[in-house]
Design an enzyme around this catalytic site. Sequence first.
Site, PDB file in Angstrom:
ATOM      1  N   LYS A   1      41.872  46.763  28.393  1.00  0.00           N
ATOM      2  CA  LYS A   1      42.977  46.267  29.594  1.00  0.00           C
ATOM      3  C   LYS A   1      44.685  46.905  28.661  1.00  0.00           C
ATOM      4  CE  LYS A   1      45.349  42.175  30.625  1.00  0.00           C
ATOM      5  NZ  LYS A   1      46.396  42.351  31.018  1.00  0.00           N
TER       6      LYS A   1
ATOM      7  N   GLU B   1      35.841  46.588  30.016  1.00  0.00           N
ATOM      8  CA  GLU B   1      36.976  48.260  29.705  1.00  0.00           C
ATOM      9  C   GLU B   1      38.450  47.958  29.523  1.00  0.00           C
ATOM     10  OE1 GLU B   1      36.781  49.701  34.013  1.00  0.00           O
ATOM     11  OE2 GLU B   1      38.596  49.169  34.065  1.00  0.00           O
TER      12      GLU B   1
ATOM     13  N   GLU C   1      47.034  52.427  35.537  1.00  0.00           N
ATOM     14  CA  GLU C   1      47.591  51.875  34.660  1.00  0.00           C
ATOM     15  C   GLU C   1      47.801  52.728  33.798  1.00  0.00           C
ATOM     16  OE1 GLU C   1      47.819  48.593  33.894  1.00  0.00           O
ATOM     17  OE2 GLU C   1      49.000  47.687  32.509  1.00  0.00           O
TER      18      GLU C   1
ATOM     19  N   ARG D   1      42.113  36.918  42.604  1.00  0.00           N
ATOM     20  CA  ARG D   1      41.926  36.381  41.511  1.00  0.00           C
ATOM     21  C   ARG D   1      41.663  35.230  41.437  1.00  0.00           C
ATOM     22  NH1 ARG D   1      45.485  36.544  37.042  1.00  0.00           N
ATOM     23  NH2 ARG D   1      47.345  36.585  37.980  1.00  0.00           N
TER      24      ARG D   1
ATOM     25  N   LYS E   1      39.689  38.292  32.156  1.00  0.00           N
ATOM     26  CA  LYS E   1      40.661  39.290  31.204  1.00  0.00           C
ATOM     27  C   LYS E   1      40.352  38.237  29.573  1.00  0.00           C
ATOM     28  CE  LYS E   1      44.437  37.190  33.231  1.00  0.00           C
ATOM     29  NZ  LYS E   1      46.092  37.684  33.223  1.00  0.00           N
TER      30      LYS E   1
ATOM     31  N   PHE F   1      40.957  53.003  37.016  1.00  0.00           N
ATOM     32  CA  PHE F   1      39.693  52.005  36.742  1.00  0.00           C
ATOM     33  C   PHE F   1      39.632  51.512  38.513  1.00  0.00           C
ATOM     34  CE2 PHE F   1      43.447  49.269  36.464  1.00  0.00           C
ATOM     35  CZ  PHE F   1      43.933  48.647  37.503  1.00  0.00           C
TER      36      PHE F   1
HETATM   37  P1  ATP Z   1      48.819  40.264  32.502  1.00  0.00           P
HETATM   38  O1  ATP Z   1      50.123  39.130  32.726  1.00  0.00           O
HETATM   39  O2  ATP Z   1      48.296  39.231  31.517  1.00  0.00           O
HETATM   40  O3  ATP Z   1      48.802  42.219  31.912  1.00  0.00           O
HETATM   41  P2  ATP Z   1      49.108  40.470  35.422  1.00  0.00           P
HETATM   42  O4  ATP Z   1      48.720  38.625  35.656  1.00  0.00           O
HETATM   43  O5  ATP Z   1      49.593  41.389  35.718  1.00  0.00           O
HETATM   44  O6  ATP Z   1      47.695  40.170  34.065  1.00  0.00           O
HETATM   45  P3  ATP Z   1      45.629  40.260  35.630  1.00  0.00           P
HETATM   46  O7  ATP Z   1      44.891  40.872  36.828  1.00  0.00           O
HETATM   47  O8  ATP Z   1      45.295  39.113  35.032  1.00  0.00           O
HETATM   48  O9  ATP Z   1      46.851  40.406  35.853  1.00  0.00           O
HETATM   49  O10 ATP Z   1      45.125  40.940  34.799  1.00  0.00           O
HETATM   50  C1  ATP Z   1      44.782  42.258  35.019  1.00  0.00           C
HETATM   51  C2  ATP Z   1      45.851  43.515  35.051  1.00  0.00           C
HETATM   52  O11 ATP Z   1      45.657  44.401  33.921  1.00  0.00           O
HETATM   53  C3  ATP Z   1      46.380  44.392  36.025  1.00  0.00           C
HETATM   54  O12 ATP Z   1      46.929  43.873  36.780  1.00  0.00           O
HETATM   55  C4  ATP Z   1      46.380  45.829  35.530  1.00  0.00           C
HETATM   56  O13 ATP Z   1      47.999  45.905  35.088  1.00  0.00           O
HETATM   57  C5  ATP Z   1      46.177  45.156  33.993  1.00  0.00           C
HETATM   58  N1  ATP Z   1      45.074  46.617  33.681  1.00  0.00           N
HETATM   59  C6  ATP Z   1      44.791  46.742  32.318  1.00  0.00           C
HETATM   60  N2  ATP Z   1      43.935  47.763  32.225  1.00  0.00           N
HETATM   61  C7  ATP Z   1      43.273  47.026  33.384  1.00  0.00           C
HETATM   62  C8  ATP Z   1      41.788  47.800  33.689  1.00  0.00           C
HETATM   63  N3  ATP Z   1      40.806  48.510  32.937  1.00  0.00           N
HETATM   64  N4  ATP Z   1      41.394  46.860  34.929  1.00  0.00           N
HETATM   65  C9  ATP Z   1      41.907  46.559  35.571  1.00  0.00           C
HETATM   66  N5  ATP Z   1      43.732  46.067  34.985  1.00  0.00           N
HETATM   67  C10 ATP Z   1      43.849  46.191  34.114  1.00  0.00           C
END
Ligand code: ATP
Length: 592
Positions: free
Chosen positions: A255, A253, A305, A420, A426, A345
């Site tokens: 991001k 998907e 998001e 996590r 990602k 999502f």
């Molecule tokens: P980052 O700093 O990279 O945004 P994070 O620590 O906030 O990471 P992670 O779980 O590592 O969070 O990365 C997933 C994040 O990406 C989610 O918290 C969400 O905000 C965002 N995101 C964007 N698109 C998607 C998607 N399709 N599915 C899940 N998460 C998504």
Amino acid sequence: MQETPFKVVVDHFIQMEDTTKRTELTSILAHLFNSVKPSEIDKVIYLTQGKIYPDYIGVELGVAEKTIIRALSKYSGLSEEKIEDEYKKLGDLGDVAKNVVQNKKQMTFFAQQLTINRVYGVLEKIAKTSGKGSQDMKLAYFMSLLNDAEPDEAKYLVKIVLGTLRLGVADYTVLDALALAYAGSKDWREILEKAYNLSGDLGLVASTLALKGIDEVKKIGIKVGRPIRPMLAERVPTAKEALEYMKNGCIAEYKYDGERVQVHKSGNTVVLYSRRLENITMHYPDIIELALKNIKANEAIVEGEAVAVDPDTGEFYPFQELMHRRRKYGIEEAMKMYPVTLFLFDIMYADGSQLVDLPLTERRKILWDTVKKDERVQFATHIESTDPKEIENFMDQAITDGCEGLVLKDPASIYRAGARGFSWIKLKRDYQGELADTLDLVVVGAFYGRGRRAGTYGTLLAAVYDKDSDSFYTVTKIGAGFTDEDLKNFPKLLEPYKIPHRHARVISKMDADVWFEPRIVIEVQAQEITLSPIHTAAFGLIKEGAGLALRFPRFTGKIRDDKGPEDATTVTELIEMYRNQKKKALTNGTNP
Ligand code: ATP
């Protein structure tokens, strides 16, 4: 049965503030839990974290400094100017309160001892008073406590109502302390954490444990209106490596680079929660409308998001622009300038069914059936593929479309709240000459600047988080990337978190000029991760006598308001980034 005196709590606060050891902090907290009645434990937990309800309730005490100054003046007979002078001298209104009460107490005898329940009850009244003339009402309520307070009680009451209590007791510390205080079998800690992940309310978990026992804690589940702790993604450098974890196929998907939003709908009511479970409903009146219009179920929890989209071009705005929504006033204006589109999502709950234990493919089907799609409510763009080439191409497309990269998901995976793991991975763009990913670091200290930076901070001391020890390890001093505006703002931003010595959960070999409670998270880009004898992150894990540090770190301009300190980059992630960089250097034929 007699109620527990508030003094019991305060005595433990004093010990907590004095300690510089994380283990001690936990055992003092456990001792506190054992010293109060089961019916008081939720209140004690909220108070220890400087609040009266879990964050998601979104109720604040809202007492102005000026109100406390007036209260102290009234109480002592000293003028407000005199109290302000004392405040300037001591730098903390809590300390002023302590002195003022100490001086007067020698002359009065008829105080009625404060209890936890009474203090909590009055604080609730203070929080519920709002609108015109509310500061006067708040003052009167506060005075009722102050009149019966001992000096140290007065000090901590002031800190609680002003929101300046800095014990730094994180959620994991509370969970550890609960497990310790009620010491059952080894898996209790895990059961407690699971209940917290699904309910977002430590007070609820604790009081259920204390009053009804661990079997009832196991039954704590999802409820609309109570935020679920978000599932998080691991990171790897390439699509090929990511696919090695995807044994059941792969859903890739986009991001999106916006703000994660958990949407709770019940009838005509919609509540929104952030990644850190704060109530952000007021920032997005437009999402409320969209949710009411597009979610067909009567009750549902969906996740997506929110991305700010340029109304003229349809292009995505970067994350910084969306943060304009995070303000108290001018939301209407911000809403017009930065209208959002919601890219959904996941779905965790719909009309009486808890969906987190269903595989992703089924959850997505339910999501698509439950929500009506239109221009402003969409489902995350995706492909299903296990071909690395195809995924790389899709990644290029995502980046051209203004996304950060991709999230690859295991179609068979359940929604693991608060975890996590490698069911979600990602993939982000690889910047040339720089680390593939930015780091989210916690500011734990600062050093005064010289020259152009005289009178402000020259560099900040930043740290990564380690979940096992629930502590922060320094990884860099950072001075680059700050604009003049940042230099002016940072001292203001950090001021409320200043503490007199290194925080018990911060592990540092450096002696900073100023220490902070770990709270503010900033995004940092660096060129490389190197070995360093002076930083404590991953110390001794890669090489004896050395930790990991950043080379050429630079502030990207992003303050991660949407992240709590425990959401920062972890030691494990840092080590992984270090190893990936080494691998890459070897394939390029250069030395890391
Ligand atoms: P980052 O700093 O990279 O945004 P994070 O620590 O906030 O990471 P992670 O779980 O590592 O969070 O990365 C997933 C994040 O990406 C989610 O918290 C969400 O905000 C965002 N995101 C964007 N698109 C998607 C998607 N399709 N599915 C899940 N998460 C998504």
